[in-house]
Design a protein around this motif. Structure first.
Motif: not given
Length: 393
Positions: A36, A38, A303-306, A316, A337-338, A358, A361, A376
């Motif tokens: 996924h 973003s 994004p935090n998830q990245a 990242v 969220d960033y 995101t 990984q 996302d």
């Protein structure tokens, strides 16, 4: 006869080549990994610190009587908003009026004595100048005259003081503000200056908010204050008429930084001023505080998830030409969220619009082919969202 054998040989050769081709393909590039993604974005982000504090009145006045006497009336309602000069209490003025009347009568008597003394001095002055009166006798007349002048002046001062006492019998508000609970009822006799507090009055607009921050933030605070007046936003929560919890935000400015750090706590005291024209905030109210140092313009956000933590730090994966390119980064503040990207390590760059992995990984290595199976979306950071989340916490 040879034709069937030739056909069989050709078929076997094609089958062998196909098998080898598939084997080489399997041993070559790895299969694309599902991920996924973003996008990285540019956005203005507030740099701030959170604190908690209590609202206090700019002015708080304990009302006391300046004269001794009996309270004959209280002229306000508890909790009422009063203006400067509004009548609060009235002390019985009759004793002071009686003293004033006595002083006025005494003044009339002493003024008459002064007039006589003045007339005598004027009449006998010619006798003294012509040596018809001794110096001693004339001096006695002058002493009597000066004494009469002093008595009249003393009477005037007493009258002035008595008039002031009569004015003090009407106790008025020295400020605009909200009255508290009445602490002494009519009918009680109170003592001047040393008596009990009758009522407290607090100003309501504006309000002060006192709070502390760590001494580690002092340098950033002072640098920010050199550039502009710092904004402070307070958040208060409470129930509405339907018992729904509501969060409201109020803007103000930083006014004061204490002149020393508390060595016991390692914190420094600050004070902000919050306008309160609608009187929705109240002295003593517990509130959440957001002190904004500055606004970071066009910050690069991912994004935090990245963001993933590795042995060398944070990194990242950015999708370039269908492959996951690993880029080491140095991150800043997290906003919702960033995460802010302060800088990248190496030659690779991250630009707004770049796609970052995101989800997925864990199955990636640098330059692994990827198959994007989802995109996302995340909420952009905003000061309103930050304040709301802070107030909930």
């Amino acid at each position: 006869m040879l034709r069937p054998f030739i056909c069989l040989f050709v078929a076997a050769l094609l089958l062998f080549q196909t098998s080898c081709s598939k084997k080489n393909e399997h041993n070559g590039a790895p299969p694309a990994r599902p991920v996924h993604v973003s996008e990285a974005i540019n956005h203005d982000v507030p740099v701030y610190i959170d604190a908690i504090g209590t609202l206090t009145a700019e002015l708080s006045v304990d009302i006391q009587s300046q004269v001794t006497g009996k309270i004959i009336s209280a002229n306000f309602t508890e909790g009422q908003f009063v203006k400067k000069g509004d009548l609060l209490f009235e002390i019985d003025p009759n004793p002071y009026q009686a003293i004033l009347n006595q002083s006025l009568a005494l003044l009339s008597q002493n003024q008459a004595d002064l007039d006589i003394a003045k007339w005598i001095v004027g009449k006998d002055k010619k006798l003294f100048e012509t040596k018809a009166m001794s110096t001693q006798d004339y001096a006695k007349l002058m002493v009597a005259y000066d004494k009469a002048v002093g008595m009249v002046e003393a009477d005037k001062a007493t009258i002035w003081q008595n008039k002031i006492n009569i004015e003090y019998c009407k106790i008025t508000s020295p400020i605009d503000g909200i009255t508290g609970k009445r602490l002494v009822d009519p009918g009680n006799i109170i003592t001047a200056n040393s008596g009990p507090t009758l009522v407290n009055i607090k100003t309501i607009d504006p309000l002060f908010v006192d709070f502390t921050i760590s001494e580690r933030n002092l340098l950033l605070l002072k640098d920010s204050m050199k550039k502009a007046t710092l904004d402070v936003i307070v958040s208060a929560s409470g129930f509405d008429s339907n018992y729904n919890n509501q969060i409201k935000h109020y803007e103000g400015t930083l006014q004061f930084v204490n002149n020393s750090i508390d060595p016991a706590t390692g914190t420094i005291g600050l004070r902000a001023v919050i306008p309160n024209k609608d009187r929705e905030l109240w002295p003593g109210q517990f509130i959440n505080i957001t002190l904004i140092y500055y606004i970071q313009k066009n910050a690069l956000l991912v994004p935090n998830q990245a963001v993933t933590m590795g042995l060398k730090g944070e990194f990242v994966y950015v999708i370039k030409n269908g492959k996951a390119v690993l880029i080491w980064v140095k991150t800043g503040l997290k906003e919702g969220d960033y995460t802010i990207i302060d800088s990248v390590v190496g030659d690779e760059k991250i630009k707004p619009g770049d796609q970052l992995v995101t989800v997925g990984q864990m199955g990636l290595t640098p330059n692994t082919p990827v198959n994007i199976v989802g995109k996302d979306t995340f909420d952009l950071p905003s000061i309103e969202k930050i304040l709301t989340e802070n107030a909930k916490d």
